[in-house]
Write an enzyme that holds these catalytic residues in place. Structure first.
Site, PDB file in Angstrom:
ATOM      1  N   ASP A 139       0.827  -1.207   0.000  1.00  0.00           N
ATOM      2  CA  ASP A 139       0.000   0.000   0.000  1.00  0.00           C
ATOM      3  C   ASP A 139       0.862   1.259   0.000  1.00  0.00           C
ATOM      4  O   ASP A 139       2.038   1.235   0.378  1.00  0.00           O
ATOM      5  CB  ASP A 139      -0.916  -0.008   1.227  1.00  0.00           C
ATOM      6  N   ASP A 189     -10.787   2.174  -3.066  1.00  0.00           N
ATOM      7  CA  ASP A 189     -11.158   1.900  -1.680  1.00  0.00           C
ATOM      8  C   ASP A 189     -12.665   1.816  -1.496  1.00  0.00           C
ATOM      9  O   ASP A 189     -13.137   1.357  -0.447  1.00  0.00           O
ATOM     10  CB  ASP A 189     -10.604   2.998  -0.761  1.00  0.00           C
TER      11      ASP A 189
END
Length: 738
Positions: free
Chosen positions: A475, A539
Site C-alpha cells: 500500500d 477503496d
C-alpha cells in the site's frame, strides 16, 4: 548528476538488413521503416541525415509505398506563417520551430536549448522493433528512439534515451517518449479524472484548438490524473469505428498533453513530470523515459481495450499468476479495521473458508504500536500487544483451513510515532526549510538512499522467510508533496527505487504475489504491473460506484488484475445500503474478493454470498481469459461481459444503476458471439429474479429456468429485450453454445 542507464533494460541492437514486407514484421526501404501487425501499420521516415518522423499510423495498408504516403501528405506554405512548411519529428524539438510543447526541453545553464535531431544510424532490434540513433551536433545531445510494434497485441511502444555528448552539465526539464500524431478524424477525446474512492472516471473533452494538459505531482499515478487517453472519431462506439488509446507505464509524477495546432495537426505526449532541477546529466550520462503504450483499432473502443489487455497478460506481467486460477480473497480491513483480536481473526478465517474464499489477507494493524493510523508505520514486526508469540498461530490456522495467507505492508511510509523515525529522522523525503504537508499522520521514506531500501528489504524478507506468506498487499496511502533528497527533487529516483526494491523482493521469493494498492487505485499503471500481480481498483466497495470505476479501468486493465470485493451491506464511505445480490454481481467481474464482517452477516446473505462465489469459480476461466466487451447502453445502465475466445460461451452483466426515462427498458445487443451458432440463454445471477410486472420475457423464454436456444445472429442484431427492473438491480446472462 543522475544516470539512469543501469536501471532499465534496453535490447542490444544489431545491424539490420533490408527485408521483404510480411505481416507482423518490419521493412526498411529508401529511408523509411514500415512496421505492420494485425490491423495496424506504422510508417517512419528515418533517412540518414534527416529528422525522424511518423509518416503514417493507423489502419493496415496492404501495399502502399512509403514514398506515395509521404507525397500524399504534402503540406504547403500558408499565408501569414513561415515561408516553408514546418515539419514534425519524433520529438518536435525546439530547433524545428513547430508550435506546441516540444518533446524535449533541455539546456546547458540557459544555452544549447534549440536541438534538431538527425538520424545517424538505424538498428533492427528484432523483426518488429527499430532503434533510431539521432544526434544534434550543435547542442551535443544524442536522442535514441526505440519504437516497437507487438506482433500479437499490435500495440505500439515508444521510449527515448537522451545522452549528454557535451563537456558540461545538461539539464532536462521535460522529455517525452515520443510526440505521436493524431489522425485528423480522431476528434472525440476522453481523459481520465476522479478522486479518492472514485477513480477512473472518463471525461469527454469537447473539440478544441490549443492544448489539453493534465499534470500529476502526487508521487504516484494518482486518483484524479490517471495517465491515459482514449480518442475516437465521431462515429466510434464500443463495437464500431476507428479509435486510438495511449498509456504511460510509469508510477510517479506525469504529464499528459494533447496539442491541436492552428494548422490542423494534433500531437499526443506523455512523460515524467519533473520538479525544477530534478534531472541533470553530467557528460556521458543518460536519461531514459518510461514507456509510452499506444494502440489503434478499426472496430471500436472495446476491441482496443482487448489489445491492451492482451499486452498486459503476454508482455507486461511475468506469468506467475497463470499457474493457477486467481484465488478469491478475504481481506480483513472492513471487518475489523485496527481492532485486531485473535479470536475474531480465527473465526473470520473459518467463515471465509466456509463461504468459499481461497486467500486470507491480514490488513493494517498487525505490527509495532499500530493501534490506529497515528503510530507504528516503519516498525515491521508483529505487535507484542496483539501477537506476543508472532503471527505463526494465525498463519498456521489460516493455511490449515486450506487458505493462502497474505499480509498488508506500507513500506514507503513512516509514522513520526515509530521506532524507525525516532532512530532515523533524516530518512524521509523533505524540502529544506519547508514544513511538511500533514497527510494521514505519516511521512514518505527516502528510497533513493540505499540504507533505507536495505532496511525495508531486510524487514520484509525476514517476515516472508519466517512465515508461510504467499501474498503481499503493498500500500501507499499519501501523496508526496515535497519529494526532496539531499536538497534536490527525487520522485524520479524514488519511483525507480521502488521498482528495484520490489524486483529484489520477488527475486528472493519467486512464488510471491504482490498487490499494488495506493489508498485505492492511485498507483495503477503498466510500470507497477511489470512487478506486481493485482491492482486494488478503489477503496470504495460501494457496488454502484464500483460499476463505473471498473468500467473506466477496463480501458487498460484486464479483469484478472482488477481487485473487486463484496463489501458490507452499508458502505462505510458512501453510507449507501445495497443488496448482497448487487454486491456479488459487481465483484464477479474482476479478481473477486470479500471485505466484510462475515460474523455479522445474516444467514440468508451468507448463503447468497456462498452461491455467488461458487458461480465465480464456475466461470472464473471465462471471466479472466475471455474477450472483454463493454456494451453501448443508456446512461442508467452499465453492461459489460466476456466472450470465450472460441465463441463457445459468454457472460454478460446488465446493471440498472438508476431508473430509466422510458416506460420500458430497451434491448441488449450481445457482441462477440458466432452469428452461425445457437446459444442456450439463461440468467445465472441472481438466483431469484423479479420483474416489476408480469408476464415478461423472463417467463416467455424461461430465462430463470432452463433458458431458451437463441441464434447468435439474432442476439447481436435484433437484441434481447430486458425485463422491467428496479434500480440497483444487476442481471448476469450466460450464453452457452448448443
Amino acid at each position: 548528476m543522475y544516470c539512469f542507464k543501469q536501471l532499465h533494460f534496453w535490447l542490444k541492437p544489431t545491424r539490420w538488413r533490408i527485408r521483404r514486407k510480411v505481416d507482423g514484421a518490419m521493412v526498411m526501404q529508401n529511408g523509411y521503416a514500415t512496421l505492420t501487425s494485425g490491423d495496424m501499420t506504422l510508417v517512419l521516415s528515418c533517412a540518414l541525415g534527416a529528422r525522424p518522423s511518423v509518416v503514417y499510423w493507423g489502419a493496415q495498408l496492404s501495399d502502399v509505398s512509403p514514398e506515395v504516403l509521404s507525397l500524399m501528405s504534402t503540406r504547403q506554405h500558408a499565408p501569414g506563417s513561415a515561408d516553408v512548411e514546418i515539419a514534425s519529428s519524433l520529438l518536435n524539438e525546439m530547433g524545428g520551430g513547430l508550435s506546441g510543447l516540444s518533446g524535449l526541453l533541455a539546456h546547458r545553464n540557459g544555452t544549447a536549448w534549440a536541438s534538431q535531431f538527425r538520424v545517424r544510424d538505424v538498428h533492427q532490434i528484432d523483426p518488429s522493433s527499430i532503434e533510431l540513433i539521432c544526434e544534434d551536433e550543435v547542442t551535443r545531445i544524442r536522442a535514441t528512439h526505440l519504437v516497437s510494434v507487438d506482433p500479437d497485441s499490435t500495440l505500439l511502444t515508444c521510449q527515448t534515451e537522451i545522452e549528454n555528448l557535451g563537456d558540461t552539465e545538461l539539464a532536462i526539464d521535460w522529455c517525452a517518449p515520443a510526440c505521436l500524431p493524431l489522425d485528423l478524424r480522431a476528434t472525440r477525446l476522453f481523459g481520465f479524472t476522479g478522486r479518492w474512492a472514485g477513480e477512473f472516471q472518463l471525461e469527454e473533452v469537447p473539440v478544441f484548438q490549443g492544448s489539453y494538459v493534465r499534470e500529476n505531482k502526487t508521487g504516484r499515478t494518482s486518483h484524479d490524473n490517471f495517465p491515459g487517453l482514449v480518442v475516437g472519431a465521431e462515429e466510434t462506439t464500443e463495437q464500431t469505428g476507428p479509435c486510438f488509446a495511449f498509456h504511460l507505464g510509469w508510477s510517479g509524477n506525469n504529464r499528459v498533453r494533447v496539442d491541436r495546432l492552428s494548422d490542423g495537426r494534433a500531437f499526443v505526449q506523455m512523460g515524467e513530470y519533473f520538479f525544477p532541477g530534478e534531472v541533470s546529466l553530467a557528460p556521458g550520462e543518460t536519461y531514459r523515459t518510461p514507456r509510452l503504450y499506444a494502440g489503434y483499432s478499426s472496430i471500436g473502443f472495446s476491441a482496443l481495450s482487448r489489445k491492451f489487455h492482451g499486452h498486459v497478460s503476454n508482455n507486461i506481467m511475468d506469468g506467475r499468476i497463470d499457474r493457477k486460477p486467481r484465488p478469491i480473497h478475504y481481506n480483513t480491513w472492513e471487518a475489523i479495521y485496527f481492532d485486531h483480536n485473535h479470536e475474531t481473526l480465527f473465526k473470520l478465517a473459518e467463515k471465509a473458508a466456509e463461504v468459499g474464499a481461497e486467500r486470507y489477507i491480514l490488513d493494517d494493524g498487525w505490527f509495532g504500536a499500530r493501534r490506529g493510523d497515528k503510530s507504528g508505520l516503519g516498525d515491521w514486526w508483529p505487535s507484542e500487544d496483539v501477537y506476543p508469540d508472532g503471527l505463526g498461530a494465525l498463519v498456521k490456522h489460516v493455511t490449515g483451513l486450506g487458505l493462502e495467507f497474505g499480509l498488508w505492508f506500507e513500506p514507503e511510509m513512516v509514522n513520526p510515532d515509530s521506532d524507525l523515525f525516532r532512530n532515523h529522522p533524516d530518512w524521509i523525503l523533505q524540502a529544506e526549510g519547508v514544513e511538511q504537508v500533514p497527510f494521514r499522520n505519516q511521512y514518505v521514506l527516502d528510497l533513493s538512499r540505499s540504507e533505507v531500501t536495505n532496511y525495508l528489504f531486510d524487514r520484509l524478507h525476514g517476515l516472508l522467510s519466517a512465515y508461510d506468506i504467499g501474498y503481499i498487499k503493498w500500500d501507499m496511502n499519501r501523496d508526496v508533496h515535497h519529494p526532496g533528497s539531499h536538497g534536490r527533487p527525487a520522485i524520479s529516483r524514488q519511483t525507480r527505487s521502488i521498482y528495484q526494491l520490489i524486483d529484489r523482493l520477488r527475486a528472493a521469493h519467486p512464488d510471491l504475489e504482490i498487490e499494488s494498492c495506493s489508498s485505492g487505485g492511485a498507483r495503477a499503471d503498466y510500470g507497477i504491473l511489470q512487478r506486481t500481480d493485482r491492482i486494488w481498483t478503489s477503496d470504495s466497495n460501494d457496488a454502484l460506484d464500483r460499476q463505473k470505476i471498473q468500467r473506466g479501468a477496463s480501458h487498460f486493465f484486464p479483469l484478472s488484475v482488477m481487485g473487486a470485493h463484496v463489501g458490507p451491506e452499508t458502505c462505510h464511505i458512501t453510507g449507501r445500503r445495497l443488496s448482497m445480490q448487487l454486491r456479488v454481481a459487481t465483484a464477479l467481474f474482476g479478481h473477486m474478493g470479500l471485505e466484510l464482517n462475515l460474523q455479522t452477516e445474516t444467514p440468508d446473505n451468507l448463503e447468497i454470498l456462498k452461491a455467488g462465489l461458487a458461480l465465480h469459480k464456475t466461470h472464473r476461466g471465462l471471466i479472466h481469459d475471455g474477450d472483454f466487451h463493454r456494451l453501448d447502453t443508456p446512461q442508467h445502465v452499465n453492461a459489460v461481459g466476456v466472450v470465450a475466445r472460441d465463441q463457445s460461451e459468454a457472460l454478460i452483466s446488465w446493471c440498472n444503476l438508476t431508473g430509466h426515462q422510458q416506460t420500458l427498458p430497451g434491448r441488449m445487443y450481445v457482441p462477440g458471439l458466432d452469428a452461425n451458432k445457437t446459444y442456450r440463454t439463461r440468467i445465472v445471477w441472481p438466483e431469484r429474479v423479479r420483474s416489476v410486472s408480469h408476464p415478461s420475457i423472463l417467463s416467455a423464454l424461461d430465462l430463470t429456468g432452463k433458458g431458451a436456444d437463441l441464434p447468435g445472429e439474432a442476439l447481436a442484431n435484433a437484441g434481447l429485450q430486458i425485463p422491467l427492473l428496479h434500480p440497483e438491480t444487476c442481471l448476469v446472462f450466460h450464453f452457452a453454445e448448443v
